[in-house]
Motif scaffolding. Sequence first.
Motif, PDB file in Angstrom:
ATOM      1  N   LEU A 165       0.827  -1.209   0.000  1.00 20.21           N
ATOM      2  CA  LEU A 165       0.000   0.000   0.000  1.00 20.21           C
ATOM      3  C   LEU A 165       0.858   1.254   0.000  1.00 20.21           C
ATOM      4  CD1 LEU A 165      -2.761   1.397   0.270  1.00 20.21           C
ATOM      5  CD2 LEU A 165      -2.664   0.929   2.728  1.00 20.21           C
ATOM      6  N   LEU A 166       1.900   1.253   0.807  1.00 18.67           N
ATOM      7  CA  LEU A 166       2.816   2.397   0.821  1.00 18.67           C
ATOM      8  C   LEU A 166       3.428   2.619  -0.560  1.00 18.67           C
ATOM      9  CD1 LEU A 166       5.047   2.381   4.051  1.00 18.67           C
ATOM     10  CD2 LEU A 166       3.542   4.205   3.251  1.00 18.67           C
ATOM     11  N   THR A 167       3.799   1.532  -1.203  1.00 16.74           N
ATOM     12  CA  THR A 167       4.391   1.643  -2.538  1.00 16.74           C
ATOM     13  C   THR A 167       3.412   2.272  -3.512  1.00 16.74           C
ATOM     14  OG1 THR A 167       5.836  -0.259  -2.169  1.00 16.74           O
ATOM     15  CG2 THR A 167       5.382   0.351  -4.459  1.00 16.74           C
ATOM     16  N   ARG A 168       2.155   1.792  -3.483  1.00 16.95           N
ATOM     17  CA  ARG A 168       1.160   2.335  -4.416  1.00 16.95           C
ATOM     18  C   ARG A 168       0.843   3.789  -4.102  1.00 16.95           C
ATOM     19  NH1 ARG A 168       0.245   4.613  -7.383  1.00 16.95           N
ATOM     20  NH2 ARG A 168      -1.473   4.907  -8.825  1.00 16.95           N
ATOM     21  N   ALA A 169       0.847   4.161  -2.829  1.00 17.02           N
ATOM     22  CA  ALA A 169       0.517   5.540  -2.459  1.00 17.02           C
ATOM     23  C   ALA A 169       1.553   6.526  -2.984  1.00 17.02           C
ATOM     24  CB  ALA A 169       0.394   5.655  -0.943  1.00 17.02           C
ATOM     25  N   ASP A 170       2.772   6.040  -3.245  1.00 15.72           N
ATOM     26  CA  ASP A 170       3.817   6.849  -3.883  1.00 15.72           C
ATOM     27  C   ASP A 170       4.021   8.168  -3.133  1.00 15.72           C
ATOM     28  OD1 ASP A 170       5.742   7.512  -5.739  1.00 15.72           O
ATOM     29  OD2 ASP A 170       4.303   8.370  -7.157  1.00 15.72           O
ATOM     30  N   LEU A 171       4.376   8.031  -1.853  1.00 19.50           N
ATOM     31  CA  LEU A 171       4.532   9.200  -1.002  1.00 19.50           C
ATOM     32  C   LEU A 171       5.954   9.747  -1.045  1.00 19.50           C
ATOM     33  CD1 LEU A 171       2.768   7.895   2.241  1.00 19.50           C
ATOM     34  CD2 LEU A 171       1.730   9.129   0.332  1.00 19.50           C
ATOM     35  N   PRO A 172       6.097  11.034  -0.772  1.00 16.58           N
ATOM     36  CA  PRO A 172       7.438  11.541  -0.502  1.00 16.58           C
ATOM     37  C   PRO A 172       8.029  10.788   0.689  1.00 16.58           C
ATOM     38  CG  PRO A 172       5.863  13.337  -0.741  1.00 16.58           C
ATOM     39  CD  PRO A 172       5.064  12.074  -0.678  1.00 16.58           C
ATOM     40  N   ALA A 173       9.334  10.687   0.745  1.00 14.47           N
ATOM     41  CA  ALA A 173       9.987   9.897   1.796  1.00 14.47           C
ATOM     42  C   ALA A 173       9.597  10.366   3.196  1.00 14.47           C
ATOM     43  CB  ALA A 173      11.504   9.954   1.616  1.00 14.47           C
ATOM     44  N   THR A 174       9.494  11.669   3.369  1.00 13.29           N
ATOM     45  CA  THR A 174       9.147  12.183   4.702  1.00 13.29           C
ATOM     46  C   THR A 174       7.718  11.793   5.084  1.00 13.29           C
ATOM     47  OG1 THR A 174       8.521  14.296   3.661  1.00 13.29           O
ATOM     48  CG2 THR A 174      10.738  14.132   4.618  1.00 13.29           C
ATOM     49  N   ALA A 175       6.800  11.800   4.122  1.00 12.83           N
ATOM     50  CA  ALA A 175       5.415  11.425   4.397  1.00 12.83           C
ATOM     51  C   ALA A 175       5.310   9.937   4.694  1.00 12.83           C
ATOM     52  CB  ALA A 175       4.522  11.800   3.224  1.00 12.83           C
ATOM     53  N   ALA A 176       6.047   9.115   3.941  1.00  9.11           N
ATOM     54  CA  ALA A 176       6.029   7.675   4.180  1.00  9.11           C
ATOM     55  C   ALA A 176       6.554   7.355   5.574  1.00  9.11           C
ATOM     56  CB  ALA A 176       6.866   6.957   3.116  1.00  9.11           C
TER      57      ALA A 176
END
Length: 218
Positions: free
Chosen positions: A29-40
């Motif tokens: 899910l984190l991968t699909r959300a494609d967040l900036p590193a700080t947000a992840a």
Amino acid sequence: MTGSSHHDATASLALAVNLDQCRAGFGALLTRADLPATAAAEVAKRYAEPHRAYHDTAHVGLLWLRHLMHGGDAGDRGLALAILFHDAIYDPTARDNEARSAALLGRVVPGDTGWAQQAILATADHLAYAGVDCRIARLLDLDLTPLAEAPEVFARNSRMLRREYAAVSEPAWRAGRRVMLQRFEAAEPLFRTRLGAIYETPARANLAAEVAALSDAA
């Protein structure tokens, strides 16, 4: 239930037995959300908070895996963000977790997150949503699928939720839990999407059993 639906139900309910598999779903899910590193890092840190027993990475990972298992769009980033952030802020004593989670999403993820924020707000009261957005309805149904787990997994989840409410007295916990479950029991139907074909019947069986047990202990 058709043969295909029965297979889907068996496979889907088996997912929740293996918490490590559900946590792996959080990674997907984190991968699909494609967040900036700080947000992840921020969202991962929040789901690892020590007071979480149920509302953790396994919970949101399970919802994403079930979305995919039931033919959901693997490319739906908006829904991925809504699932990922819907419990990002979780204080059992607070009444504004969803509003704060939606605000966190808007604060740490760049771009247009408006739809995902609205979807998160709808999870504040699953039964109150009166809109017609099929993706929001899917999010709400996915979030309710744990009501339909195998009885032993449903009981495990109830124990985990009780741990999150450790500060609440046993009588208050039982009374509040019974009222909430009775609201779900009264919903006709409980599930708004085609997921109901799989989850409605076992969810109602679990609800009836726990309400009866809570009533007997009152």
